[in-house]
Write a protein that holds these residues in place. Sequence first.
Motif, PDB file in Angstrom:
ATOM      1  N   GLY A  61       3.451   8.523  -8.100  1.00 55.49           N
ATOM      2  CA  GLY A  61       4.612   9.289  -8.521  1.00 55.49           C
ATOM      3  C   GLY A  61       4.997  10.435  -7.594  1.00 55.49           C
ATOM      4  O   GLY A  61       5.959  11.143  -7.859  1.00 55.49           O
ATOM      5  N   GLU A  62       4.256  10.647  -6.523  1.00 52.66           N
ATOM      6  CA  GLU A  62       4.538  11.727  -5.578  1.00 52.66           C
ATOM      7  C   GLU A  62       4.939  11.167  -4.222  1.00 52.66           C
ATOM      8  O   GLU A  62       4.378  10.167  -3.776  1.00 52.66           O
ATOM      9  N   THR A  63       5.864  11.854  -3.567  1.00 56.47           N
ATOM     10  CA  THR A  63       6.221  11.478  -2.200  1.00 56.47           C
ATOM     11  C   THR A  63       5.168  12.035  -1.252  1.00 56.47           C
ATOM     12  O   THR A  63       4.846  13.223  -1.301  1.00 56.47           O
ATOM     13  N   LYS A  64       4.617  11.171  -0.440  1.00 63.68           N
ATOM     14  CA  LYS A  64       3.591  11.537   0.542  1.00 63.68           C
ATOM     15  C   LYS A  64       4.147  11.284   1.938  1.00 63.68           C
ATOM     16  O   LYS A  64       5.077  10.494   2.108  1.00 63.68           O
ATOM     17  N   ALA A  72       0.815  -1.217   0.000  1.00 62.01           N
ATOM     18  CA  ALA A  72       0.000   0.000   0.000  1.00 62.01           C
ATOM     19  C   ALA A  72       0.849   1.267   0.000  1.00 62.01           C
ATOM     20  O   ALA A  72       0.425   2.302  -0.524  1.00 62.01           O
ATOM     21  N   LEU A  73       2.045   1.196   0.600  1.00 66.61           N
ATOM     22  CA  LEU A  73       2.898   2.370   0.742  1.00 66.61           C
ATOM     23  C   LEU A  73       4.285   2.081   0.139  1.00 66.61           C
ATOM     24  O   LEU A  73       5.249   1.853   0.863  1.00 66.61           O
ATOM     25  N   PRO A  74       4.380   2.096  -1.189  1.00 66.00           N
ATOM     26  CA  PRO A  74       5.649   1.764  -1.843  1.00 66.00           C
ATOM     27  C   PRO A  74       6.785   2.692  -1.413  1.00 66.00           C
ATOM     28  O   PRO A  74       6.583   3.884  -1.219  1.00 66.00           O
ATOM     29  N   GLY A  75       7.965   2.111  -1.256  1.00 65.45           N
ATOM     30  CA  GLY A  75       9.132   2.899  -0.864  1.00 65.45           C
ATOM     31  C   GLY A  75       9.029   3.431   0.559  1.00 65.45           C
ATOM     32  O   GLY A  75       9.583   4.476   0.874  1.00 65.45           O
ATOM     33  N   THR A 126       7.349   9.938  11.340  1.00 64.53           N
ATOM     34  CA  THR A 126       6.689  10.306  10.094  1.00 64.53           C
ATOM     35  C   THR A 126       7.077   9.287   9.038  1.00 64.53           C
ATOM     36  O   THR A 126       8.259   9.047   8.798  1.00 64.53           O
ATOM     37  N   PHE A 127       6.061   8.676   8.457  1.00 65.90           N
ATOM     38  CA  PHE A 127       6.276   7.750   7.353  1.00 65.90           C
ATOM     39  C   PHE A 127       6.308   8.554   6.063  1.00 65.90           C
ATOM     40  O   PHE A 127       5.574   9.529   5.909  1.00 65.90           O
ATOM     41  N   SER A 128       7.134   8.143   5.131  1.00 70.21           N
ATOM     42  CA  SER A 128       7.099   8.713   3.783  1.00 70.21           C
ATOM     43  C   SER A 128       7.051   7.542   2.807  1.00 70.21           C
ATOM     44  O   SER A 128       7.573   6.463   3.086  1.00 70.21           O
ATOM     45  N   PHE A 129       6.383   7.769   1.689  1.00 72.36           N
ATOM     46  CA  PHE A 129       6.201   6.738   0.681  1.00 72.36           C
ATOM     47  C   PHE A 129       5.868   7.414  -0.638  1.00 72.36           C
ATOM     48  O   PHE A 129       5.604   8.618  -0.684  1.00 72.36           O
ATOM     49  N   VAL A 130       5.909   6.650  -1.703  1.00 78.35           N
ATOM     50  CA  VAL A 130       5.608   7.189  -3.025  1.00 78.35           C
ATOM     51  C   VAL A 130       4.245   6.668  -3.466  1.00 78.35           C
ATOM     52  O   VAL A 130       3.992   5.463  -3.456  1.00 78.35           O
ATOM     53  N   LYS A 131       3.362   7.580  -3.823  1.00 80.88           N
ATOM     54  CA  LYS A 131       2.021   7.219  -4.289  1.00 80.88           C
ATOM     55  C   LYS A 131       1.724   8.047  -5.531  1.00 80.88           C
ATOM     56  O   LYS A 131       1.845   9.273  -5.498  1.00 80.88           O
TER      57      LYS A 131
END
Length: 145
Positions: free
Chosen positions: A110-113, A76-79, A103-108
């Motif tokens: 094409g954008e980093t969220k 669900a949360l790539p990268g 804080t989690f960061s992931f790519v969704k």
Amino acid sequence: MGVIAGFVTCCTGCVRGPKEDVAAATAKWAVTLGEDNPDTILPLYAKDAVLWGTLSPTVRSDPAALRDYFVRAFAALPGLKVTFGEQLIRIYGNTAVNTGYYTFSFVKDGETKTLPARYSFTFVKKGGTWLVVDHHSSAMPLPLK
């Protein structure tokens, strides 16, 4: 390395105690989470660990359920990466609690969220290794108005 009054010293002479060991176990968890591999993060949890994850509507209380959680979370949360903020570490013999925020960061799409969350890890020291026995994580709530 040496030992001074129950504390481990590193090769540069600094003193490392249980709080630093728990902080190191937490940092290892963060690095391992970034590998996107449930089979590398599961060994950081005790066999009887409980996880109430940020993305889970149910508590996970056996190794298969924990693995399922991480498989789904990584999909669900790539990268997926995590950055820790303030950590409040308390030691109670062979048990430790680390509470704070991350804080989690992931790519969704094409954008980093990012997803800010709060957490509590309970660790138990088994055979010289701090293992997670209880992990609760929830999205940071909106501030009260």
